[in-house]
Write an enzyme that holds these catalytic residues in place. Structure first.
Site, PDB file in Angstrom:
ATOM      1  N   PHE A  61      44.519  -4.573  22.375  1.00  0.00           N
ATOM      2  CA  PHE A  61      45.516  -4.221  23.730  1.00  0.00           C
ATOM      3  C   PHE A  61      45.523  -5.402  24.465  1.00  0.00           C
ATOM      4  CE2 PHE A  61      44.172  -0.191  22.152  1.00  0.00           C
ATOM      5  CZ  PHE A  61      45.348   0.327  21.919  1.00  0.00           C
ATOM      6  N   GLN A  83      39.066   5.733  21.582  1.00  0.00           N
ATOM      7  CA  GLN A  83      40.121   5.394  22.280  1.00  0.00           C
ATOM      8  C   GLN A  83      41.329   4.943  21.386  1.00  0.00           C
ATOM      9  OE1 GLN A  83      38.786   3.725  26.351  1.00  0.00           O
ATOM     10  NE2 GLN A  83      38.290   2.355  24.860  1.00  0.00           N
ATOM     11  N   ASP A 113      44.665   4.775  15.835  1.00  0.00           N
ATOM     12  CA  ASP A 113      44.932   4.432  14.451  1.00  0.00           C
ATOM     13  C   ASP A 113      44.410   5.086  13.271  1.00  0.00           C
ATOM     14  OD1 ASP A 113      41.965   3.580  14.204  1.00  0.00           O
ATOM     15  OD2 ASP A 113      42.694   1.572  15.018  1.00  0.00           O
ATOM     16  N   HIS A 131      43.039   9.483  23.048  1.00  0.00           N
ATOM     17  CA  HIS A 131      44.341   8.969  23.422  1.00  0.00           C
ATOM     18  C   HIS A 131      45.433   9.397  22.473  1.00  0.00           C
ATOM     19  CE1 HIS A 131      42.898   5.590  26.011  1.00  0.00           C
ATOM     20  NE2 HIS A 131      42.631   6.420  26.634  1.00  0.00           N
ATOM     21  N   CYS A 176      58.642  16.959  16.928  1.00  0.00           N
ATOM     22  CA  CYS A 176      60.127  16.808  17.657  1.00  0.00           C
ATOM     23  C   CYS A 176      59.707  17.549  18.951  1.00  0.00           C
ATOM     24  CB  CYS A 176      61.162  17.657  16.936  1.00  0.00           C
ATOM     25  SG  CYS A 176      62.598  18.020  17.776  1.00  0.00           S
ATOM     26  N   THR A 234      35.012  -1.723  23.249  1.00  0.00           N
ATOM     27  CA  THR A 234      35.687  -1.343  24.317  1.00  0.00           C
ATOM     28  C   THR A 234      35.043  -2.167  25.357  1.00  0.00           C
ATOM     29  OG1 THR A 234      36.277   0.147  25.876  1.00  0.00           O
ATOM     30  CG2 THR A 234      34.616   0.925  24.480  1.00  0.00           C
ATOM     31  N   SER A 235      35.777  -2.553  26.231  1.00  0.00           N
ATOM     32  CA  SER A 235      35.248  -3.313  27.536  1.00  0.00           C
ATOM     33  C   SER A 235      35.092  -2.503  28.836  1.00  0.00           C
ATOM     34  CB  SER A 235      36.071  -4.241  28.000  1.00  0.00           C
ATOM     35  OG  SER A 235      37.358  -4.033  28.131  1.00  0.00           O
TER      36      SER A 235
END
Ligand SMILES: [Zn+2]
Length: 248
Positions: free
Chosen positions: A34, A100, A103, A118, A126, A189-190
Site C-alpha cells: 500500500f 488486513q 487478496d 477489510h 451487485c 503490517t506497520s
C-alpha cells in the site's frame, strides 16, 4: 539465540495463536504494498479518494480500472502464507488469522480460519439484485454495470472502502479469538491503522512483531521483534521445521 529460532520455540510452546497480517506478507506474491500504491496519484487522483463508495458510484470506470491495475492480479501464495497454513494444518494448535489483506492468499495456501477485516477482492456482488460474482467473472467484464435481466445495478467488491464501517460480526470474532489466544504474531503490517494499533495494544499474551525496519514506534513493547525481510524469516522457519521435523 537466533531470533527465528526463538520464534520457532514460541510457536511450539503456544496453543492458541493469532496471526495478524498485512500487505507486507503479499509483496513477494507480486502484489504492491500500500505504501507503494498510495505514494503516487492515479490519473491525478489520490488512491484513498478512489477507494470510496461515492467515487465508485460516480466514476465506476476509473474505480474499476484502478482495482484491475492493482488488485485483480492473479497471484500465488508465498512461503509466508504456506508456513502459516502448515502451522494450522499440521499441528493441533488452534490457529486463527486476522488479516488486513483482501487478496485471499491465506485461503489459497490452505488456511481455514481467516478473518478478513477489510473484506475480499475475490468476492463481488451487485448492489441492487445481490447477484454474486467471482474474480473470474469480473475479469471478463467491461464495466461494473450488472447485466442480469437489465438490472443495471452497480457491481462492487466485497471490501471495506474508506469511510465505510467494519463488519461488526468479523470484529466480534476477532475480539473473541484474541481474548483466548496465548500468542499474537504480527507480520507485514506497520500497525498504521487505528484498529490494528488497538488490537495489538490490548492483547494480553505473548506478542511477536515481524516486519521491515520501522520509523514509527510500536503500540507497546513486544516479547520478540524481528526486523528482516518477511519471506526470509518464514523461509528460515520452514528450514527449522524440516530440520527438527516438527511444529509441535
Ligand atoms: Zn444486478
Amino acid at each position: 539465540m537466533d531470533k527465528v529460532k526463538e520464534l520457532f520455540n514460541i510457536i511450539n510452546n503456544s496453543h492458541k495463536i493469532v496471526f495478524f497480517t498485512g500487505a507486507g506478507i503479499s509483496t513477494d506474491s507480486g502484489l504492491s504494498d500500500f505504501r507503494h500504491i498510495y505514494s503516487k496519484s492515479y490519473k491525478g487522483i489520490k488512491p484513498e479518494n478512489i477507494l470510496t463508495k461515492g467515487f465508485l458510484e460516480k466514476y465506476p470506470d476509473i474505480f474499476f480500472k484502478f482495482v484491475k491495475d492493482y488488485f485483480l492480479i492473479k497471484t500465488k501464495p508465498n512461503v509466508t502464507h504456506e508456513v502459516i497454513a502448515d502451522i494450522s494444518n499440521k499441528t493441533d494448535k488452534d490457529v486463527c488469522i486476522i488479516t488486513q489483506n483482501i487478496d485471499g492468499l491465506h485461503q489459497k495456501a490452505g488456511s481455514k480460519l481467516v478473518l478478513e477485516i477489510h473484506g475480499s477482492i475475490n468476492k463481488w456482488y451487485c448492489t441492487d439484485c445481490k447477484k454474486p460474482f467471482s474474480m473470474d467473472d469480473i475479469q471478463n467484464l467491461d464495466s461494473l454495470k450488472c447485466q442480469e435481466d437489465d438490472c443495471n445495478g452497480f457491481i462492487r467488491p466485497n471490501i471495506i472502502l474508506y469511510n465505510e464501517n467494519f463488519n461488526p460480526m468479523i470484529l466480534r470474532a476477532c475480539k473473541h479469538k484474541l481474548e483466548e489466544a496465548d500468542t499474537l504474531i504480527i507480520a507485514g503490517t506497520s500497525l498504521r491503522t487505528l484498529l490494528a494499533y488497538e488490537i495489538v495494544k490490548h492483547f494480553k499474551g505473548k506478542t511477536v512483531f515481524i516486519n521491515h525496519p520501522l520509523k514509527k514506534s510500536l503500540p507497546k513493547k513486544m516479547d520478540l521483534e524481528i526486523y528482516d525481510d518477511i519471506s526470509n524469516v518464514f523461509e528460515k522457519l520452514r528450514d527449522l521445521e524440516n530440520e527438527e521435523n516438527y511444529f509441535l
